[in-house]
Scaffold this active site. Sequence first.
Site, PDB file in Angstrom:
ATOM      1  N   ASN A  85      -0.533 -13.557   9.419  1.00  0.00           N
ATOM      2  CA  ASN A  85      -1.507 -13.014   8.459  1.00  0.00           C
ATOM      3  C   ASN A  85      -0.940 -12.833   7.047  1.00  0.00           C
ATOM      4  OD1 ASN A  85       0.027 -10.767   8.975  1.00  0.00           O
ATOM      5  ND2 ASN A  85      -1.670  -9.473   9.663  1.00  0.00           N
ATOM      6  N   TYR A  91       9.569  -2.255  10.672  1.00  0.00           N
ATOM      7  CA  TYR A  91       8.426  -2.116  11.587  1.00  0.00           C
ATOM      8  C   TYR A  91       8.696  -1.105  12.710  1.00  0.00           C
ATOM      9  CZ  TYR A  91       5.621  -5.948   9.618  1.00  0.00           C
ATOM     10  OH  TYR A  91       4.833  -6.731   8.806  1.00  0.00           O
TER      11      TYR A  91
HETATM   12  P1  IDP Z   1      -1.079  -4.233   8.949  1.00  0.00           P
HETATM   13  O1  IDP Z   1      -0.094  -5.337   8.599  1.00  0.00           O
HETATM   14  O2  IDP Z   1      -2.495  -4.636   8.591  1.00  0.00           O
HETATM   15  O3  IDP Z   1      -0.696  -2.891   8.412  1.00  0.00           O
HETATM   16  P2  IDP Z   1      -0.146  -3.279  11.542  1.00  0.00           P
HETATM   17  O4  IDP Z   1      -1.009  -2.705  12.611  1.00  0.00           O
HETATM   18  O5  IDP Z   1       0.740  -2.353  10.791  1.00  0.00           O
HETATM   19  O6  IDP Z   1      -1.094  -4.116  10.550  1.00  0.00           O
HETATM   20  O7  IDP Z   1       0.721  -4.415  12.227  1.00  0.00           O
HETATM   21  C1  IDP Z   1       1.795  -4.997  11.522  1.00  0.00           C
HETATM   22  C2  IDP Z   1       1.774  -6.483  11.718  1.00  0.00           C
HETATM   23  O8  IDP Z   1       1.977  -6.771  13.103  1.00  0.00           O
HETATM   24  C3  IDP Z   1       0.437  -7.175  11.403  1.00  0.00           C
HETATM   25  O9  IDP Z   1       0.262  -7.446  10.019  1.00  0.00           O
HETATM   26  C4  IDP Z   1       0.553  -8.433  12.215  1.00  0.00           C
HETATM   27  O10 IDP Z   1       1.394  -9.405  11.557  1.00  0.00           O
HETATM   28  C5  IDP Z   1       1.283  -7.935  13.460  1.00  0.00           C
HETATM   29  N1  IDP Z   1       0.343  -7.603  14.521  1.00  0.00           N
HETATM   30  C6  IDP Z   1      -0.458  -6.506  14.613  1.00  0.00           C
HETATM   31  N2  IDP Z   1      -1.191  -6.520  15.731  1.00  0.00           N
HETATM   32  C7  IDP Z   1      -0.832  -7.659  16.377  1.00  0.00           C
HETATM   33  C8  IDP Z   1      -1.247  -8.259  17.621  1.00  0.00           C
HETATM   34  O11 IDP Z   1      -2.094  -7.742  18.347  1.00  0.00           O
HETATM   35  N3  IDP Z   1      -0.641  -9.429  17.935  1.00  0.00           N
HETATM   36  C9  IDP Z   1       0.288 -10.044  17.147  1.00  0.00           C
HETATM   37  N4  IDP Z   1       0.697  -9.512  15.991  1.00  0.00           N
HETATM   38  C10 IDP Z   1       0.140  -8.350  15.609  1.00  0.00           C
END
Ligand code: IDP
Length: 148
Positions: free
Chosen positions: A112, A49
């Site tokens: 998620n 990440y």
């Molecule tokens: P994605 O998984 O749909 O590609 P990304 O923006 O790459 O989304 O973010 C990676 C992961 O970080 C997300 O799947 C989620 O688990 C976590 N995440 C993203 N935004 C947030 C937030 O605002 N709060 C908490 N966790 C977040």
Amino acid sequence: MEQTFIMIKPDGVQRGLVGDIISRFEKKGFYLKGLKFINVDRPFAEKHYEDLSAKPFFSGLVDYIISGPVVAMIWEGKNVILTGRKIIGATNPAESAPGTIRGDYAIEIGRNIIHGSDSAESARKEIALWFPDGPANWQSSVHHWIYE
Ligand code: IDP
Ligand code: MG
């Protein structure tokens, strides 16, 4: 053919969703080219990440990913990167359409269930990180029933 990296996160494993998630990709017609059930450590999760390291949720995200075993996979097929993201659904499950994995099974953005590469570049990097030996070498015998 295109390949993507898909990971079932620790909550997806704990909640018994591994079979359903694999089944969705299989039934679509994508080919499983790598599969590992593993615990990753903090440096590895931080590397995965790294693009999000400046985000306020970064350390919580890393805690989440290292909190239990994950299922790391390579899936192959035409447009699998973009279609895989559609099968997964929007990042925030509150906005993921019903019928998507996150839309059907998740409620909060920080739980998620699943990760999928978001571009050809990230797919290449993530597959190299998680599968340094590369994808499995096999060809589906039903290929011509899926592709014209
Ligand atoms: P994605 O998984 O749909 O590609 P990304 O923006 O790459 O989304 O973010 C990676 C992961 O970080 C997300 O799947 C989620 O688990 C976590 N995440 C993203 N935004 C947030 C937030 O605002 N709060 C908490 N966790 C977040
Ligand atoms: Mg992402």
